[in-house]
Motif scaffolding. Sequence first.
Motif, PDB file in Angstrom:
ATOM      1  N   ALA A 160     -12.089  50.042   3.084  1.00  0.00           N
ATOM      2  CA  ALA A 160     -10.735  50.030   2.867  1.00  0.00           C
ATOM      3  C   ALA A 160      -9.818  49.752   4.128  1.00  0.00           C
ATOM      4  O   ALA A 160      -8.784  49.086   3.997  1.00  0.00           O
ATOM      5  CB  ALA A 160     -10.423  51.153   1.774  1.00  0.00           C
ATOM      6  N   ALA A 161     -10.067  50.554   5.157  1.00  0.00           N
ATOM      7  CA  ALA A 161      -9.363  50.544   6.301  1.00  0.00           C
ATOM      8  C   ALA A 161      -9.364  49.158   6.800  1.00  0.00           C
ATOM      9  O   ALA A 161      -8.274  48.179   7.097  1.00  0.00           O
ATOM     10  CB  ALA A 161      -9.607  51.469   7.390  1.00  0.00           C
ATOM     11  N   THR A 163      -7.364  46.541   4.644  1.00  0.00           N
ATOM     12  CA  THR A 163      -5.882  46.746   4.823  1.00  0.00           C
ATOM     13  C   THR A 163      -5.196  46.583   6.149  1.00  0.00           C
ATOM     14  O   THR A 163      -4.122  46.752   6.254  1.00  0.00           O
ATOM     15  CB  THR A 163      -5.477  48.067   4.110  1.00  0.00           C
ATOM     16  N   GLY A 164      -6.106  46.315   7.174  1.00  0.00           N
ATOM     17  CA  GLY A 164      -5.710  46.257   8.522  1.00  0.00           C
ATOM     18  C   GLY A 164      -5.249  47.402   9.074  1.00  0.00           C
ATOM     19  O   GLY A 164      -4.524  47.409  10.226  1.00  0.00           O
ATOM     20  N   ILE A 165      -5.776  48.373   8.554  1.00  0.00           N
ATOM     21  CA  ILE A 165      -5.744  49.888   9.204  1.00  0.00           C
ATOM     22  C   ILE A 165      -6.744  50.069  10.241  1.00  0.00           C
ATOM     23  O   ILE A 165      -7.826  49.643  10.160  1.00  0.00           O
ATOM     24  CB  ILE A 165      -5.723  51.120   8.286  1.00  0.00           C
ATOM     25  N   THR A 166      -6.624  50.708  11.507  1.00  0.00           N
ATOM     26  CA  THR A 166      -7.363  51.159  12.538  1.00  0.00           C
ATOM     27  C   THR A 166      -7.907  52.413  12.208  1.00  0.00           C
ATOM     28  O   THR A 166      -7.168  53.414  12.218  1.00  0.00           O
ATOM     29  CB  THR A 166      -6.573  51.050  13.894  1.00  0.00           C
ATOM     30  N   VAL A 167      -9.435  52.438  12.297  1.00  0.00           N
ATOM     31  CA  VAL A 167     -10.136  53.830  12.589  1.00  0.00           C
ATOM     32  C   VAL A 167     -10.080  54.089  13.918  1.00  0.00           C
ATOM     33  O   VAL A 167     -10.831  53.685  14.656  1.00  0.00           O
ATOM     34  CB  VAL A 167     -11.357  53.784  11.757  1.00  0.00           C
ATOM     35  N   THR A 172      -4.237  64.031   4.575  1.00  0.00           N
ATOM     36  CA  THR A 172      -3.209  64.383   4.827  1.00  0.00           C
ATOM     37  C   THR A 172      -2.297  63.695   6.003  1.00  0.00           C
ATOM     38  O   THR A 172      -2.948  63.339   6.818  1.00  0.00           O
ATOM     39  CB  THR A 172      -2.944  66.115   5.110  1.00  0.00           C
ATOM     40  N   PRO A 173      -1.035  63.258   6.025  1.00  0.00           N
ATOM     41  CA  PRO A 173       0.066  63.810   4.825  1.00  0.00           C
ATOM     42  C   PRO A 173      -0.179  62.982   3.716  1.00  0.00           C
ATOM     43  O   PRO A 173      -0.586  61.985   3.847  1.00  0.00           O
ATOM     44  CB  PRO A 173       1.156  63.721   5.617  1.00  0.00           C
ATOM     45  N   ALA A 174      -0.175  63.543   2.537  1.00  0.00           N
ATOM     46  CA  ALA A 174      -0.328  62.928   1.167  1.00  0.00           C
ATOM     47  C   ALA A 174       1.021  61.819   0.984  1.00  0.00           C
ATOM     48  O   ALA A 174       0.806  60.792   0.217  1.00  0.00           O
ATOM     49  CB  ALA A 174       0.066  64.075  -0.076  1.00  0.00           C
ATOM     50  N   ASN A 175       1.923  61.719   1.855  1.00  0.00           N
ATOM     51  CA  ASN A 175       3.037  60.859   1.554  1.00  0.00           C
ATOM     52  C   ASN A 175       2.867  59.873   2.547  1.00  0.00           C
ATOM     53  O   ASN A 175       3.886  59.047   2.775  1.00  0.00           O
ATOM     54  CB  ASN A 175       4.359  61.463   1.588  1.00  0.00           C
ATOM     55  N   SER A 176       1.846  59.770   3.331  1.00  0.00           N
ATOM     56  CA  SER A 176       1.434  58.601   4.347  1.00  0.00           C
ATOM     57  C   SER A 176       1.910  57.208   3.815  1.00  0.00           C
ATOM     58  O   SER A 176       1.077  56.800   2.629  1.00  0.00           O
ATOM     59  CB  SER A 176       0.373  58.825   5.102  1.00  0.00           C
ATOM     60  N   PRO A 177       2.255  56.404   4.571  1.00  0.00           N
ATOM     61  CA  PRO A 177       2.273  54.834   4.128  1.00  0.00           C
ATOM     62  C   PRO A 177       0.900  54.194   4.084  1.00  0.00           C
ATOM     63  O   PRO A 177       0.772  53.222   3.375  1.00  0.00           O
ATOM     64  CB  PRO A 177       3.370  54.061   4.878  1.00  0.00           C
ATOM     65  N   ILE A 178      -0.035  54.754   4.988  1.00  0.00           N
ATOM     66  CA  ILE A 178      -1.387  54.307   5.080  1.00  0.00           C
ATOM     67  C   ILE A 178      -2.149  54.736   3.977  1.00  0.00           C
ATOM     68  O   ILE A 178      -2.881  53.740   3.235  1.00  0.00           O
ATOM     69  CB  ILE A 178      -1.950  55.022   6.535  1.00  0.00           C
ATOM     70  N   LEU A 179      -2.091  55.841   3.317  1.00  0.00           N
ATOM     71  CA  LEU A 179      -2.347  56.307   1.984  1.00  0.00           C
ATOM     72  C   LEU A 179      -2.160  55.374   0.965  1.00  0.00           C
ATOM     73  O   LEU A 179      -2.916  55.033   0.028  1.00  0.00           O
ATOM     74  CB  LEU A 179      -1.925  57.712   1.753  1.00  0.00           C
ATOM     75  N   ALA A 180      -0.849  55.001   0.964  1.00  0.00           N
ATOM     76  CA  ALA A 180      -0.404  54.372  -0.062  1.00  0.00           C
ATOM     77  C   ALA A 180      -0.981  52.815  -0.320  1.00  0.00           C
ATOM     78  O   ALA A 180      -1.253  52.311  -1.273  1.00  0.00           O
ATOM     79  CB  ALA A 180       1.160  53.987  -0.076  1.00  0.00           C
ATOM     80  N   LYS A 181      -1.321  52.364   0.983  1.00  0.00           N
ATOM     81  CA  LYS A 181      -2.085  50.962   1.081  1.00  0.00           C
ATOM     82  C   LYS A 181      -3.566  51.268   0.832  1.00  0.00           C
ATOM     83  O   LYS A 181      -4.295  50.529   0.228  1.00  0.00           O
ATOM     84  CB  LYS A 181      -2.091  50.496   2.634  1.00  0.00           C
ATOM     85  N   ILE A 182      -4.153  52.295   1.227  1.00  0.00           N
ATOM     86  CA  ILE A 182      -5.707  52.369   1.192  1.00  0.00           C
ATOM     87  C   ILE A 182      -6.177  52.924  -0.229  1.00  0.00           C
ATOM     88  O   ILE A 182      -7.398  52.317  -0.832  1.00  0.00           O
ATOM     89  CB  ILE A 182      -6.194  53.585   2.181  1.00  0.00           C
ATOM     90  N   VAL A 183      -5.296  53.793  -0.879  1.00  0.00           N
ATOM     91  CA  VAL A 183      -5.591  54.140  -2.202  1.00  0.00           C
ATOM     92  C   VAL A 183      -6.059  53.132  -3.306  1.00  0.00           C
ATOM     93  O   VAL A 183      -7.040  53.280  -3.962  1.00  0.00           O
ATOM     94  CB  VAL A 183      -4.856  55.155  -2.702  1.00  0.00           C
ATOM     95  N   PRO A 184      -5.277  52.209  -3.486  1.00  0.00           N
ATOM     96  CA  PRO A 184      -5.496  51.335  -4.357  1.00  0.00           C
ATOM     97  C   PRO A 184      -6.969  50.459  -3.970  1.00  0.00           C
ATOM     98  O   PRO A 184      -7.706  50.333  -5.076  1.00  0.00           O
ATOM     99  CB  PRO A 184      -4.568  50.167  -4.396  1.00  0.00           C
ATOM    100  N   VAL A 185      -7.110  50.246  -2.947  1.00  0.00           N
ATOM    101  CA  VAL A 185      -8.280  49.560  -2.521  1.00  0.00           C
ATOM    102  C   VAL A 185      -9.811  50.444  -2.754  1.00  0.00           C
ATOM    103  O   VAL A 185     -10.822  49.986  -3.226  1.00  0.00           O
ATOM    104  CB  VAL A 185      -8.295  49.257  -1.032  1.00  0.00           C
ATOM    105  N   LEU A 186      -9.423  51.678  -2.555  1.00  0.00           N
ATOM    106  CA  LEU A 186     -10.589  52.896  -2.722  1.00  0.00           C
ATOM    107  C   LEU A 186     -10.907  52.674  -4.165  1.00  0.00           C
ATOM    108  O   LEU A 186     -12.057  52.916  -4.728  1.00  0.00           O
ATOM    109  CB  LEU A 186     -10.290  54.154  -2.166  1.00  0.00           C
TER     110      LEU A 186
END
Length: 152
Positions: A45-46, A49-53, A127-141
Amino acid sequence: MSKITLEHGLCIFIVIMFLIPCGMIVLISQEAAYVQIAGNPIEDAAQLTGITVTSVKDKTWNLPGATGGKIYVLADQDGNTLTIETQAFDSADARDAVVRSYNAHPVGRGKPVGGLVVIGQTVVYATPANSPILAKIVPVLKEKAGILPQGK
């Protein structure tokens, strides 16, 4: 005659007022399916969405049925960071017990601040639950697990 009709109407009203909320709870709530998810959903998912691990560590929660998991630290181009812990469970009952326990406590009284998502056999805590990263990753997951978005 009108008294009997009024009493019947009141009884019907009370029964409906009880059945409608209960029926909605049963219809709206659904248990996540216990399926084995192949691969590594967080890293996939990362990448999508272009997120770096930035960091990955092994960790097993001290809970019944926990079979192992990882701690991920993710970062995006805007400097936001997100910590995600995953934990796989050996049965749906063990996994669901963790989710029920998490939801049974208010924040600060045994419940950590963060967001919980269930994907197959895995519980994902971020965590944090309001992270913009989480908003991008959750739909993909959720899409990867076969669960179309139902909200966060």
